[in-house]
Design a protein around this motif. Structure first.
Motif, PDB file in Angstrom:
ATOM      1  N   TYR A  47       0.839  -1.207   0.000  1.00  0.00           N
ATOM      2  CA  TYR A  47       0.000   0.000   0.000  1.00  0.00           C
ATOM      3  C   TYR A  47       0.875   1.258   0.000  1.00  0.00           C
ATOM      4  O   TYR A  47       0.672   2.163  -0.813  1.00  0.00           O
ATOM      5  N   THR A  51       1.075   3.963  -3.052  1.00  0.00           N
ATOM      6  CA  THR A  51       0.702   5.348  -2.751  1.00  0.00           C
ATOM      7  C   THR A  51       1.847   6.295  -3.110  1.00  0.00           C
ATOM      8  O   THR A  51       1.637   7.334  -3.743  1.00  0.00           O
ATOM      9  N   GLU A 101      -8.897  -4.026   7.095  1.00  0.00           N
ATOM     10  CA  GLU A 101      -8.275  -2.699   6.996  1.00  0.00           C
ATOM     11  C   GLU A 101      -7.240  -2.676   5.878  1.00  0.00           C
ATOM     12  O   GLU A 101      -7.196  -1.738   5.075  1.00  0.00           O
ATOM     13  N   SER A 104      -8.773  -2.914   2.419  1.00  0.00           N
ATOM     14  CA  SER A 104      -9.378  -1.624   2.087  1.00  0.00           C
ATOM     15  C   SER A 104      -8.309  -0.623   1.634  1.00  0.00           C
ATOM     16  O   SER A 104      -8.498   0.109   0.654  1.00  0.00           O
ATOM     17  N   LEU A 105      -7.179  -0.595   2.334  1.00  0.00           N
ATOM     18  CA  LEU A 105      -6.080   0.298   1.941  1.00  0.00           C
ATOM     19  C   LEU A 105      -5.562  -0.056   0.549  1.00  0.00           C
ATOM     20  O   LEU A 105      -5.318   0.835  -0.280  1.00  0.00           O
ATOM     21  N   ALA A 107      -7.172  -1.561  -1.875  1.00  0.00           N
ATOM     22  CA  ALA A 107      -8.189  -1.176  -2.869  1.00  0.00           C
ATOM     23  C   ALA A 107      -8.150   0.332  -3.099  1.00  0.00           C
ATOM     24  O   ALA A 107      -8.259   0.799  -4.238  1.00  0.00           O
ATOM     25  N   GLN A 108      -7.969   1.077  -2.027  1.00  0.00           N
ATOM     26  CA  GLN A 108      -7.917   2.544  -2.123  1.00  0.00           C
ATOM     27  C   GLN A 108      -6.711   2.995  -2.932  1.00  0.00           C
ATOM     28  O   GLN A 108      -6.839   3.848  -3.824  1.00  0.00           O
ATOM     29  N   SER A 109      -5.533   2.431  -2.653  1.00  0.00           N
ATOM     30  CA  SER A 109      -4.334   2.867  -3.383  1.00  0.00           C
ATOM     31  C   SER A 109      -4.439   2.511  -4.865  1.00  0.00           C
ATOM     32  O   SER A 109      -4.042   3.290  -5.727  1.00  0.00           O
ATOM     33  N   GLN A 111      -7.258   2.149  -6.613  1.00  0.00           N
ATOM     34  CA  GLN A 111      -8.273   3.015  -7.211  1.00  0.00           C
ATOM     35  C   GLN A 111      -7.697   4.408  -7.489  1.00  0.00           C
ATOM     36  O   GLN A 111      -7.939   4.993  -8.552  1.00  0.00           O
ATOM     37  N   THR A 112      -6.909   4.927  -6.563  1.00  0.00           N
ATOM     38  CA  THR A 112      -6.291   6.247  -6.753  1.00  0.00           C
ATOM     39  C   THR A 112      -5.326   6.221  -7.933  1.00  0.00           C
ATOM     40  O   THR A 112      -5.313   7.135  -8.759  1.00  0.00           O
ATOM     41  N   ARG A 115      -7.377   6.013 -11.208  1.00  0.00           N
ATOM     42  CA  ARG A 115      -8.031   7.299 -11.512  1.00  0.00           C
ATOM     43  C   ARG A 115      -7.029   8.275 -12.116  1.00  0.00           C
ATOM     44  O   ARG A 115      -7.338   8.991 -13.063  1.00  0.00           O
TER      45      ARG A 115
END
Length: 173
Positions: A47, A51, A101, A104-105, A107-109, A111-112, A115
């Motif tokens: 992650y 990021t 947790e 989720s992190l 998936a978030q990284s 997705q960012t 995008r």
């Protein structure tokens, strides 16, 4: 545009997610020894890395960093006899973290990252965008994505080793 690279990082990430799917929070936080990471720490490292790389890509886009870029031999990343060093103060925390947790992190990284890549307009920008890497110098966006995939593949191998070390219970004869 970047179809192969995007498919590659998706496939490797899916392998990692499938590999931890059945593990409990306790299992992913277990460490075999003090000098080795837990699965939770490894996932946190993925992650943090993604990021950081996303921020590097964003910076290159904002600064319009471009150039004629030569392909670099990134496959050396897979050689796990060559130990990489996490920058000072960037090692994953030893704090207990739940699998949900961490997933989720991750998936978030991802997705960012996706995008940001979707915002890139033309083929020329993809080919000429110069992302500054500490170890490799300037990389194209395609090679930056290749690095993400190879980096995660390296750690997928490490994840499987951790699973064997911490979770394998030999059967007595």
């Amino acid at each position: 545009m970047l179809d192969y690279e995007l498919m590659s990082i998706k496939m490797i990430r899916n392998k990692i997610l499938a590999s931890v799917e059945e593990l409990t929070d306790s299992q992913i936080n277990k460490r075999y020894s003090e000098d080795k990471w837990s699965i939770a720490q490894l996932l946190r490292h993925l992650y943090d890395s993604e990021t950081g790389l996303t921020q590097m890509i964003k910076f290159a886009l904002e600064q319009s960093n471009t150039g004629n870029l030569e392909r670099k031999p990134l496959f050396m990343i897979l050689d796990r006899t060559q130990k990489g060093k996490v920058p000072e103060g960037r090692a994953p925390s030893e704090k207990f973290t739940t699998k949900d947790e961490l997933l989720s992190l991750l998936a978030q990284s991802r997705q960012t990252l996706l995008r940001l890549i979707d915002e890139i307009k033309g083929e020329d920008e993809v080919e000429k965008l110069a992302i500054s890497f500490p170890k490799f110098g300037l990389l194209s966006l395609a090679q930056c994505l290749e690095f993400i995939g190879l980096h995660e593949l390296r750690h997928f191998e490490q994840l499987n080793e951790i699973k064997l070390e911490t979770l394998y219970v030999p059967v007595s004869p």
